[in-house]
Design a protein around this motif. Structure first.
Motif, PDB file in Angstrom:
ATOM      1  N   VAL A 180       0.845  -1.185   0.000  1.00  0.00           N
ATOM      2  CA  VAL A 180       0.000   0.000   0.000  1.00  0.00           C
ATOM      3  C   VAL A 180       0.884   1.240   0.000  1.00  0.00           C
ATOM      4  O   VAL A 180       1.808   1.358   0.800  1.00  0.00           O
ATOM      5  CB  VAL A 180      -0.923   0.007   1.241  1.00  0.00           C
ATOM      6  CG1 VAL A 180      -1.767   1.272   1.288  1.00  0.00           C
ATOM      7  CG2 VAL A 180      -1.809  -1.234   1.254  1.00  0.00           C
ATOM      8  N   ASP A 187      -3.242   5.474  -0.993  1.00  0.00           N
ATOM      9  CA  ASP A 187      -3.995   4.344  -1.554  1.00  0.00           C
ATOM     10  C   ASP A 187      -5.161   3.989  -0.642  1.00  0.00           C
ATOM     11  O   ASP A 187      -5.075   4.072   0.581  1.00  0.00           O
ATOM     12  CB  ASP A 187      -3.099   3.112  -1.704  1.00  0.00           C
ATOM     13  CG  ASP A 187      -2.169   3.205  -2.897  1.00  0.00           C
ATOM     14  OD1 ASP A 187      -2.365   4.104  -3.736  1.00  0.00           O
ATOM     15  OD2 ASP A 187      -1.246   2.374  -2.984  1.00  0.00           O
ATOM     16  N   THR A 188      -6.257   3.597  -1.263  1.00  0.00           N
ATOM     17  CA  THR A 188      -7.429   3.154  -0.519  1.00  0.00           C
ATOM     18  C   THR A 188      -7.782   1.745  -0.953  1.00  0.00           C
ATOM     19  O   THR A 188      -7.358   1.276  -2.015  1.00  0.00           O
ATOM     20  CB  THR A 188      -8.643   4.073  -0.782  1.00  0.00           C
ATOM     21  OG1 THR A 188      -8.958   4.018  -2.176  1.00  0.00           O
ATOM     22  CG2 THR A 188      -8.351   5.506  -0.358  1.00  0.00           C
ATOM     23  N   LEU A 189      -8.550   1.085  -0.141  1.00  0.00           N
ATOM     24  CA  LEU A 189      -8.988  -0.266  -0.488  1.00  0.00           C
ATOM     25  C   LEU A 189      -9.869  -0.224  -1.735  1.00  0.00           C
ATOM     26  O   LEU A 189      -9.791  -1.111  -2.586  1.00  0.00           O
ATOM     27  CB  LEU A 189      -9.743  -0.890   0.696  1.00  0.00           C
ATOM     28  CG  LEU A 189     -10.098  -2.366   0.571  1.00  0.00           C
ATOM     29  CD1 LEU A 189      -8.860  -3.211   0.346  1.00  0.00           C
ATOM     30  CD2 LEU A 189     -10.840  -2.837   1.791  1.00  0.00           C
ATOM     31  N   TRP A 190     -10.682   0.807  -1.873  1.00  0.00           N
ATOM     32  CA  TRP A 190     -11.518   0.957  -3.064  1.00  0.00           C
ATOM     33  C   TRP A 190     -10.656   1.089  -4.317  1.00  0.00           C
ATOM     34  O   TRP A 190     -10.929   0.463  -5.341  1.00  0.00           O
ATOM     35  CB  TRP A 190     -12.435   2.164  -2.903  1.00  0.00           C
ATOM     36  CG  TRP A 190     -13.354   2.374  -4.070  1.00  0.00           C
ATOM     37  CD1 TRP A 190     -13.082   3.080  -5.202  1.00  0.00           C
ATOM     38  CD2 TRP A 190     -14.644   1.833  -4.241  1.00  0.00           C
ATOM     39  NE1 TRP A 190     -14.156   3.035  -6.059  1.00  0.00           N
ATOM     40  CE2 TRP A 190     -15.139   2.264  -5.488  1.00  0.00           C
ATOM     41  CE3 TRP A 190     -15.460   1.036  -3.446  1.00  0.00           C
ATOM     42  CZ2 TRP A 190     -16.390   1.925  -5.963  1.00  0.00           C
ATOM     43  CZ3 TRP A 190     -16.712   0.703  -3.937  1.00  0.00           C
ATOM     44  CH2 TRP A 190     -17.166   1.143  -5.177  1.00  0.00           C
ATOM     45  N   ALA A 194     -11.903  -1.068   6.363  1.00  0.00           N
ATOM     46  CA  ALA A 194     -11.340  -0.730   5.054  1.00  0.00           C
ATOM     47  C   ALA A 194     -10.155   0.225   5.174  1.00  0.00           C
ATOM     48  O   ALA A 194      -9.571   0.600   4.170  1.00  0.00           O
ATOM     49  CB  ALA A 194     -12.415  -0.106   4.173  1.00  0.00           C
ATOM     50  N   GLY A 195      -9.781   0.601   6.389  1.00  0.00           N
ATOM     51  CA  GLY A 195      -8.658   1.513   6.586  1.00  0.00           C
ATOM     52  C   GLY A 195      -7.325   0.827   6.324  1.00  0.00           C
ATOM     53  O   GLY A 195      -7.082  -0.280   6.794  1.00  0.00           O
TER      54      GLY A 195
END
Length: 122
Positions: A72, A76-79, A107-108
């Motif tokens: 990561v 960056d995001t999980l989405w 989701a963090g």
């Protein structure tokens, strides 16, 4: 004036009433208590094994999903990661799959964190 007299409930005469002890018909010896304990333990274990035997999902091993490791980056995001691997456009199912593979509770994400993601087959 009136007087009040109380009569005693029992007589304190020469023969005092002895307390009555009730005894049950069954008295267990040390060996009898041990037999009852071991029998109860055996019944509990038998029920536990019978219930645990039904917990098996399948008789065959599951199929492993090919994965790769992604680090990561900042921002960056999980989405965003899920949208890169979602070939059919279903980003939510890709997010759920990444969360399941990595045992994520939310989701963090943190920069530098390594995630297992399904391999994209083009």
């Amino acid at each position: 004036m009136s007087t009040l007299s109380l009569a005693p409930a029992f007589s304190m005469g020469t023969a005092a009433a002895a307390p009555v002890q009730l005894r049950s018909g069954v008295r267990l010896t040390r060996r009898g208590r041990l037999v009852v304990f071991l029998t109860s333990l055996f019944v509990v274990l038998a029920v536990a094994f019978a219930l645990a035997g039904g917990a098996v999902g399948t008789d065959s091993a599951g199929e492993q999903i090919p994965t790769e490791i992604v680090q990561v980056g900042p921002g960056d995001t999980l989405w965003g990661i899920a949208s890169e691997i979602a070939t059919d456009g279903d980003v939510r199912s890709a997010m759920n799959e990444i969360e399941r593979l990595n045992a994520l509770e939310s989701a963090g994400l943190q920069a530098g964190q390594k995630l297992r993601v399904p391999v994209v087959s083009d």
